[in-house]
Design an enzyme around this catalytic site. Structure first.
Site, mmCIF file in Angstrom:
data_model
loop_
_atom_site.group_PDB
_atom_site.id
_atom_site.type_symbol
_atom_site.label_atom_id
_atom_site.label_comp_id
_atom_site.label_asym_id
_atom_site.label_seq_id
_atom_site.Cartn_x
_atom_site.Cartn_y
_atom_site.Cartn_z
ATOM 1 N N LYS A 89 -65.649 -56.286 -9.663
ATOM 2 C CA LYS A 89 -64.500 -57.172 -9.887
ATOM 3 C C LYS A 89 -64.963 -58.570 -10.255
ATOM 4 C CE LYS A 89 -62.263 -59.599 -6.895
ATOM 5 N NZ LYS A 89 -61.493 -60.108 -5.737
ATOM 6 N N ASP A 131 -58.120 -56.246 -8.673
ATOM 7 C CA ASP A 131 -57.946 -56.862 -7.357
ATOM 8 C C ASP A 131 -56.773 -56.177 -6.658
ATOM 9 O OD1 ASP A 131 -55.671 -57.883 -8.549
ATOM 10 O OD2 ASP A 131 -56.094 -59.974 -8.061
#
Length: 298
Positions: free
Chosen positions: A169, A187
Site C-alpha cells: 500500500k 486502504d
C-alpha cells in the site's frame, strides 16, 4: 483280416492371444505431511463484461464528483511522501500533516533522519500514535536509503517493500504520486467500498488489488484509488454511509445500508462536501475546500 486302426486327427489348438500391454501407472501424488496444508494456486476468474462496465461507469461518475482528487498527505519530494505514508498508519492524514512540518524541518534528508537521536524523533512524531514503533520504521528506512540507495527513494515496488515499515500500500502511494507509476492503493476505505459495490468479495489486500486491477486499464489505477478513497472519507462512511446524499446511489448495490433521507444524509458529509476543512495544510490549488489548521490551532 483285422481292421486297421485309424488314429484320430489332432484338433488344432488355437493360439493364445498376446495379453495387452499393461499401461504404466500414473505416478502417485505425494501425500502431504500430517498437519501440513497444501494450497493450490487459484487462477483468478475473468470478470464479466457487465461487472467491468458497471465498475467503469462508477469510476467515471466519481471522476465528475471529485475532479480534484489527490493524495491527502502534504509532501514536497518522494522522501517526505514515503515517511508521511508510514506515519499515517493507525491515524488520520490530518494528524500526520500537522506533525511532519517540524519533523522535516529538523531532518530534511534520509541522511539527517538516519543520524537522529531516536528519543528526539519519538517526541516529534508522538501525536501520530505508536511513536516508538514508527520511529524505528522511519529511521530504519532512512538508514536503508542512505546505505543501499544513495540517499534516494527507489522507484520500484520490489525495492520499496524491502524498506522497514513499507508494504505494498505504501509503495503504491509513493510510486503513483511521486513517480507517476500506476498502482492501486488498497486502504480500509478502498477495500470497504469495492466490496459494497460487488467488485470483489476478497478481504486480503493483495487479492483485492488483483481483482480491481482486472476491471480497469493500468492508466486509471492511481486516480481510481484517489477517487474511491475520497468517496469513502466524505460520503460512503463505514458506520453511517450518507446514501441519501450519494451521487452514485443509482449504481450502488449497497444502497440503503446507510441514511437514505436526503436532509439527514447531508449532515453526515465530511470535509469539503460538508463545508469543513480537508486534511491537508497545503492542498492543491484546485481543491475546493478549506486548508486544515496547523497542530497548534487544532
Amino acid at each position: 483280416m483285422s481292421a486297421k486302426k485309424t488314429t484320430p486327427e489332432k484338433k488344432a489348438i488355437p493360439e493364445k492371444k498376446a495379453a495387452p500391454a499393461k499401461k504404466k501407472a500414473a505416478p502417485a501424488k505425494k501425500k502431504a505431511a500430517p498437519g501440513k496444508v497444501t494450497r493450490e494456486k487459484a487462477t483468478p476468474e475473468k470478470p464479466s463484461t457487465a461487472l467491468v462496465r458497471r465498475a467503469r461507469r462508477i469510476n467515471r461518475e466519481l471522476a465528475d464528483v471529485y475532479p480534484y482528487a489527490h493524495p491527502e498527505l502534504d509532501f514536497e519530494n518522494p522522501f517526505e511522501l514515503l515517511v508521511a505514508t508510514v506515519l499515517s498508519a493507525q491515524t488520520t492524514d490530518l494528524r500526520v500533516n500537522q506533525t511532519t512540518p517540524r519533523l522535516f524541518a529538523k531532518y530534511p534528508t534520509p541522511e539527517d533522519l538516519a543520524a537522529a537521536v531516536p528519543e528526539e524523533v519519538e517526541e516529534l512524531i508522538r501525536p501520530t500514535g505508536f511513536f516508538r514503533a514508527k520511529t524505528k520504521s522511519i529511521m530504519g528506512l532512512a538508514k536503508a536509503l542512505r546505505d543501499d540507495f544513495g540517499g534516494e527513494v527507489p522507484g520500484r515496488v520490489d525495492d520499496l517493500v524491502k524498506l522497514p515499515g513499507v508494504g505494498r500500500k505504501t509503495a503504491f502511494v509513493v510510486l503513483g504520486n511521486a513517480f507517476g507509476v500506476p498502482g492501486i492503493t488498497v486502504d480500509t476505505h478502498f477495500g470497504r467500498l469495492v466490496r459494497r459495490w460487488k467488485w470483489t468479495e476478497e478481504t486480503d489486500p493483495e487479492k483485492v488489488e488483483a481483482a480491481v486491477a482486472a476491471l480497469f486499464p493500468k492508466s486509471e489505477w492511481t486516480m481510481l484509488s484517489h477517487r474511491v478513497i475520497f468517496h469513502g472519507r466524505r460520503i460512503c462512511h463505514s458506520r453511517k454511509p450518507a446514501c441519501g446524499a450519494c451521487p452514485i446511489a443509482p449504481l450502488c448495490p449497497a444502497y440503503g445500508e446507510g441514511e437514505t433521507d436526503p436532509e439527514k444524509a447531508q449532515k453526515l458529509l465530511k470535509y469539503e462536501k460538508g463545508g469543513f476543512p480537508g486534511q491537508r495544510l497545503k492542498p492543491p490549488p484546485d481543491y475546493p475546500g478549506k486548508p486544515a489548521p496547523p497542530l497548534a490551532a487544532g
